[in-house]
Design a protein around this motif. Sequence first.
Motif, PDB file in Angstrom:
ATOM      1  N   ALA A   1       0.839  -1.194   0.000  1.00  0.00           N
ATOM      2  CA  ALA A   1       0.000   0.000   0.000  1.00  0.00           C
ATOM      3  C   ALA A   1       0.877   1.248   0.000  1.00  0.00           C
ATOM      4  CB  ALA A   1      -0.921  -0.006   1.215  1.00  0.00           C
ATOM      5  N   TRP A   2       1.928   1.211   0.801  1.00  0.00           N
ATOM      6  CA  TRP A   2       2.855   2.339   0.876  1.00  0.00           C
ATOM      7  C   TRP A   2       3.477   2.612  -0.488  1.00  0.00           C
ATOM      8  CZ3 TRP A   2       3.816   6.265   3.888  1.00  0.00           C
ATOM      9  CH2 TRP A   2       5.039   6.944   3.780  1.00  0.00           C
ATOM     10  N   GLN A   3       3.972   1.548  -1.126  1.00  0.00           N
ATOM     11  CA  GLN A   3       4.589   1.692  -2.451  1.00  0.00           C
ATOM     12  C   GLN A   3       3.605   2.250  -3.465  1.00  0.00           C
ATOM     13  OE1 GLN A   3       7.605   1.318  -3.496  1.00  0.00           O
ATOM     14  NE2 GLN A   3       8.601   0.346  -1.754  1.00  0.00           N
ATOM     15  N   LEU A   4       2.389   1.724  -3.423  1.00  0.00           N
ATOM     16  CA  LEU A   4       1.383   2.168  -4.394  1.00  0.00           C
ATOM     17  C   LEU A   4       1.017   3.627  -4.149  1.00  0.00           C
ATOM     18  CD1 LEU A   4      -1.042  -0.888  -4.547  1.00  0.00           C
ATOM     19  CD2 LEU A   4       0.641  -0.187  -6.228  1.00  0.00           C
ATOM     20  N   MET A   5       0.954   3.998  -2.861  1.00  0.00           N
ATOM     21  CA  MET A   5       0.604   5.370  -2.532  1.00  0.00           C
ATOM     22  C   MET A   5       1.673   6.323  -3.064  1.00  0.00           C
ATOM     23  SD  MET A   5       0.012   7.057   1.173  1.00  0.00           S
ATOM     24  CE  MET A   5       1.659   7.670   1.408  1.00  0.00           C
ATOM     25  N   ILE A   6       2.930   5.960  -2.814  1.00  0.00           N
ATOM     26  CA  ILE A   6       4.031   6.783  -3.309  1.00  0.00           C
ATOM     27  C   ILE A   6       3.962   6.895  -4.823  1.00  0.00           C
ATOM     28  CG2 ILE A   6       6.547   6.916  -3.507  1.00  0.00           C
ATOM     29  CD1 ILE A   6       6.764   6.233  -0.781  1.00  0.00           C
ATOM     30  N   ARG A   7       3.716   5.744  -5.461  1.00  0.00           N
ATOM     31  CA  ARG A   7       3.640   5.733  -6.922  1.00  0.00           C
ATOM     32  C   ARG A   7       2.551   6.685  -7.405  1.00  0.00           C
ATOM     33  NH1 ARG A   7       0.697   0.944 -10.099  1.00  0.00           N
ATOM     34  NH2 ARG A   7      -1.011   2.062  -9.126  1.00  0.00           N
ATOM     35  N   ASP A   8       1.361   6.571  -6.790  1.00  0.00           N
ATOM     36  CA  ASP A   8       0.231   7.366  -7.267  1.00  0.00           C
ATOM     37  C   ASP A   8       0.435   8.854  -6.994  1.00  0.00           C
ATOM     38  OD1 ASP A   8      -0.912   5.132  -8.192  1.00  0.00           O
ATOM     39  OD2 ASP A   8      -2.306   4.856  -6.532  1.00  0.00           O
ATOM     40  N   ILE A   9       0.946   9.170  -5.806  1.00  0.00           N
ATOM     41  CA  ILE A   9       1.131  10.589  -5.482  1.00  0.00           C
ATOM     42  C   ILE A   9       2.177  11.207  -6.406  1.00  0.00           C
ATOM     43  CG2 ILE A   9       1.949  12.201  -3.728  1.00  0.00           C
ATOM     44  CD1 ILE A   9       0.628  10.431  -1.637  1.00  0.00           C
ATOM     45  N   LYS A  10       3.261  10.487  -6.597  1.00  0.00           N
ATOM     46  CA  LYS A  10       4.313  10.994  -7.479  1.00  0.00           C
ATOM     47  C   LYS A  10       3.780  11.236  -8.877  1.00  0.00           C
ATOM     48  CE  LYS A  10       8.728   9.311  -5.724  1.00  0.00           C
ATOM     49  NZ  LYS A  10       9.628   8.148  -5.754  1.00  0.00           N
ATOM     50  N   ALA A  11       3.072  10.223  -9.400  1.00  0.00           N
ATOM     51  CA  ALA A  11       2.561  10.329 -10.764  1.00  0.00           C
ATOM     52  C   ALA A  11       1.584  11.488 -10.864  1.00  0.00           C
ATOM     53  CB  ALA A  11       1.876   9.036 -11.164  1.00  0.00           C
ATOM     54  N   GLN A  12       0.784  11.658  -9.823  1.00  0.00           N
ATOM     55  CA  GLN A  12      -0.229  12.703  -9.820  1.00  0.00           C
ATOM     56  C   GLN A  12       0.436  14.082  -9.898  1.00  0.00           C
ATOM     57  OE1 GLN A  12      -2.861  12.031  -6.498  1.00  0.00           O
ATOM     58  NE2 GLN A  12      -3.473  14.167  -6.525  1.00  0.00           N
ATOM     59  N   TYR A  13       1.465  14.289  -9.059  1.00  0.00           N
ATOM     60  CA  TYR A  13       2.067  15.619  -9.022  1.00  0.00           C
ATOM     61  C   TYR A  13       3.001  15.881 -10.195  1.00  0.00           C
ATOM     62  CZ  TYR A  13      -0.226  16.711  -4.739  1.00  0.00           C
ATOM     63  OH  TYR A  13      -1.201  16.992  -3.837  1.00  0.00           O
ATOM     64  N   ARG A  14       3.559  14.784 -10.736  1.00  0.00           N
ATOM     65  CA  ARG A  14       4.457  14.986 -11.856  1.00  0.00           C
ATOM     66  C   ARG A  14       3.694  15.413 -13.095  1.00  0.00           C
ATOM     67  NH1 ARG A  14       8.867  10.375 -11.629  1.00  0.00           N
ATOM     68  NH2 ARG A  14       9.049  11.115  -9.499  1.00  0.00           N
ATOM     69  N   GLN A  15       2.418  15.067 -13.133  1.00  0.00           N
ATOM     70  CA  GLN A  15       1.619  15.375 -14.316  1.00  0.00           C
ATOM     71  C   GLN A  15       0.791  16.624 -14.106  1.00  0.00           C
ATOM     72  OE1 GLN A  15      -0.544  11.780 -15.291  1.00  0.00           O
ATOM     73  NE2 GLN A  15      -0.123  12.204 -17.427  1.00  0.00           N
ATOM     74  N   SER A  16       1.104  17.377 -13.056  1.00  0.00           N
ATOM     75  CA  SER A  16       0.267  18.521 -12.746  1.00  0.00           C
ATOM     76  C   SER A  16       1.129  19.761 -12.628  1.00  0.00           C
ATOM     77  CB  SER A  16      -0.466  18.242 -11.434  1.00  0.00           C
ATOM     78  OG  SER A  16      -0.899  19.438 -10.862  1.00  0.00           O
ATOM     79  N   PHE A  17       0.647  20.851 -13.201  1.00  0.00           N
ATOM     80  CA  PHE A  17       1.383  22.093 -13.161  1.00  0.00           C
ATOM     81  C   PHE A  17       1.126  22.823 -11.846  1.00  0.00           C
ATOM     82  CE2 PHE A  17       1.618  26.665 -14.287  1.00  0.00           C
ATOM     83  CZ  PHE A  17       2.978  26.713 -14.532  1.00  0.00           C
ATOM     84  N   LEU A  18      -0.132  22.839 -11.425  1.00  0.00           N
ATOM     85  CA  LEU A  18      -0.485  23.567 -10.212  1.00  0.00           C
ATOM     86  C   LEU A  18      -0.187  22.760  -8.943  1.00  0.00           C
ATOM     87  CD1 LEU A  18      -3.822  25.253 -11.309  1.00  0.00           C
ATOM     88  CD2 LEU A  18      -1.576  26.289 -11.056  1.00  0.00           C
ATOM     89  N   GLY A  19      -0.048  21.452  -9.092  1.00  0.00           N
ATOM     90  CA  GLY A  19       0.365  20.605  -7.965  1.00  0.00           C
ATOM     91  C   GLY A  19      -0.537  20.725  -6.762  1.00  0.00           C
ATOM     92  N   VAL A  20       0.078  21.044  -5.601  1.00  0.00           N
ATOM     93  CA  VAL A  20      -0.684  21.042  -4.350  1.00  0.00           C
ATOM     94  C   VAL A  20      -1.766  22.121  -4.321  1.00  0.00           C
ATOM     95  CG1 VAL A  20       1.073  20.015  -2.890  1.00  0.00           C
ATOM     96  CG2 VAL A  20       1.093  22.469  -3.285  1.00  0.00           C
ATOM     97  N   LEU A  21      -1.670  23.087  -5.203  1.00  0.00           N
ATOM     98  CA  LEU A  21      -2.694  24.144  -5.219  1.00  0.00           C
ATOM     99  C   LEU A  21      -4.099  23.562  -5.347  1.00  0.00           C
ATOM    100  CD1 LEU A  21      -1.479  27.216  -7.265  1.00  0.00           C
ATOM    101  CD2 LEU A  21      -2.115  27.061  -4.860  1.00  0.00           C
ATOM    102  N   TRP A  22      -4.174  22.404  -6.026  1.00  0.00           N
ATOM    103  CA  TRP A  22      -5.495  21.795  -6.234  1.00  0.00           C
ATOM    104  C   TRP A  22      -6.172  21.446  -4.918  1.00  0.00           C
ATOM    105  CZ3 TRP A  22      -7.994  22.738 -10.273  1.00  0.00           C
ATOM    106  CH2 TRP A  22      -7.348  22.878 -11.501  1.00  0.00           C
ATOM    107  N   ALA A  23      -5.385  21.248  -3.869  1.00  0.00           N
ATOM    108  CA  ALA A  23      -5.995  20.957  -2.583  1.00  0.00           C
ATOM    109  C   ALA A  23      -6.600  22.221  -1.975  1.00  0.00           C
ATOM    110  CB  ALA A  23      -4.959  20.355  -1.640  1.00  0.00           C
ATOM    111  N   PHE A  24      -6.023  23.390  -2.325  1.00  0.00           N
ATOM    112  CA  PHE A  24      -6.491  24.650  -1.731  1.00  0.00           C
ATOM    113  C   PHE A  24      -7.654  25.278  -2.503  1.00  0.00           C
ATOM    114  CE2 PHE A  24      -1.831  25.489  -0.416  1.00  0.00           C
ATOM    115  CZ  PHE A  24      -1.950  24.525   0.574  1.00  0.00           C
ATOM    116  N   LEU A  25      -7.583  25.158  -3.837  1.00  0.00           N
ATOM    117  CA  LEU A  25      -8.492  25.937  -4.661  1.00  0.00           C
ATOM    118  C   LEU A  25      -9.981  25.717  -4.379  1.00  0.00           C
ATOM    119  CD1 LEU A  25      -6.512  25.980  -8.023  1.00  0.00           C
ATOM    120  CD2 LEU A  25      -6.749  27.794  -6.324  1.00  0.00           C
TER     121      LEU A  25
END
Lengths: 419, 285
Positions: free
Chosen positions: B38-62
């Motif tokens: 689960a840990w590995q998959l979480m890291i994989r998914d989070i990394k992939a998510q942020y690598r493909q995003s320009f605004l990154g963590v901003l999406w959590a705030f907006l």
Amino acid sequence: MNNQLEKDLVISVKDVSKKFCRDLKRSLFYGIQDIASEIIGKPRQSEELRSQEFWALKDVSFQLKKGDALGLVGANGAGKSTLLRIISGLINPDTGVINVTGRVAPLIALGAGFNPILTGRENIYANMSILGLSKQEIDKNFDSVVDFAEIWDAIEAPVQTYSSGMSARLGFACAIHIEPEILLVDEVLSVGDIKFKMKCHRRLAKLQEKGTAFILVSHNSHSILNICNKAIYLKQGQLIMSGEAEAVVNKYEEDLAFSEGKDGRSKAIMRLREKPSHESSGLDITSIFFRDEQGNILETPLSGKPAYLCVECQANQHFEDINVGVKIRAILGEQDVVLYLTSNNDSCLLEITPGKTEIQLQMSQLGLSPGRYTARIYLRQGVRSFDIIESFRFIVETSEIMSRCLFYQPRNWQTIKLD
Amino acid sequence: MNNQQLTKVVYTPESKIKRPLLLFRLMWRDLLASKELAWQLMIRDIKAQYRQSFLGVLWAFLPPIFMAVGFTLAGESNVISVGKTTIPYPAYVMFSTALWQTFIESLNGPIQAVVSAKPMLARVNFPREAIILSKLGEVGFNFCIKLILIFGLFIWFKVPVSWTIILAPVALIHLVVLGTFIGVLLAPLGVLYQDVSKGVNMLSTFWLFLTPVVYPIPTEGIFSILVKFNPVTPLLVTIRELATTGILTQVTGFWIVSAIAFLGLLITWIVFRLAMPYVIERISA
């Protein structure tokens, strides 16, 4: 003795059946039904077929010992993959019992969980943890995985930049390094170039020495015979034969020859039933066979001797510019095309008049080496296809020694005096 | 290789619920075994998510910010009239929206996880709990990012904080458990039928409307009854109260819903396990 046998057993499959449904909507509904009866613990009458269901596997039994390599042969849809999926515990059997001892690594799962965005390194970690390895074990094996996959430079690049061969290599390397007790290999040895294939075969042989048991699914009789000592032959879900690899593969190939063509004994004469008018395109192949140069029918052509491949056809009107194509593959061996001849390429478009016509491909000296072949023969006019025979099987024999020759070389020997 | 250490598995057509002890043992084993995956998959998914995003963590705030801006402006021009809130209205909306989002993420998580892991599920027999756990980890990660916003918010609007704020994370876990319970229940169905994700999307909008996120708890009318019987209400309100005033108004509701959520999650976990082989059989036949 008996106890020892028991102990070495890694897989035992007994009377296993599995049914599937071809209609998607109904299949999903049956799925819900099955889930419901599983949850309330009601027997789901799995041994009976519901409407539109069929047996994808029926009463299959076999055993696999440590170090055994079992080949699984059968046509598409014979139930080979279903069997592998039941053994790996992905789906429940509908009848029977399966006992599995040890870790199963499914090579059906090459590159499972690869994320194209992430680098090779990150994907190795994700993929190998899915296959059941801990972080430490992956750390330990990491370098040898990279070595095996030969992607040293690309390890920090995203997998989406890899060529298909590279990602296949990486997937294979990951799967093979988890050192399982049982390895399920489904048609994956067909990826990669010949050099990598050889490497895979060597690695498999090494694992086998260590006691890893294999189940190998392949359409390629050659790789089954190379790797496996035992084999089973499935046909429409039924176990037709199991035993020594060679005998089973022979039986399978014999059946293949039988199933096509109405009386396709080992003789190379193929007669086709007349097509009803609504299936006919106006120009149908009625039979295929060989003749020698005198016009006698040849049951087995000989290497180096004249052989005329005859395609008899029935036309209901006049046709011009007919293109005949013949693609010949060797059955044993790498299944590669050995000959692909078309009358079009030879600038020889044929004219066919109504009635029966025999088209002859005249080979004054047959270049094929002895062996079993299958030919795909078609009649076309431009892009329009009239008739295709998917597999005309024949055996080439020889009257001379040709054991180390790939093809027949017409030749003469002579001495010429120089002074 | 020692035969004694090798795992032995038996597959039969019999329903696994008939041997509950074995079932519980396997569930426990798989839960432990899936931690690392689960840990590995979480890291994989989070990394992939942020690598493909320009605004990154901003999406959590907006989303919370936009929500707050919209409703504050609407409230000021009297388009809508919201009652008196215990903390400044923009902070109220932003904080509640962040909580609501976390709830919806934990509800959608299992469904999305199972749908996107389809090819993997169809080929490898790994502990299925791992994909759910990894999604839960992601929900936690996203909430941690939102915490930055919430901190900033509390300081900016000078929101009074009670000592009970240290209990708020516990209540938050209850909210996540409620979402996960519903998500895991729907996940196997969601693989088979697309109707599930569509339905969840539609209903969650309506559900937001019934939850005191942009308005304080209403006291009269049919609407107030609907809001009262909304299981999210007591959990969300309690978290908010723990973090701010420290005066709890929904204690009974909180414990009833929590009990249902925890018990429900255990039961749906069993259902999920039993259902998955049948689901997998249907998706890749």
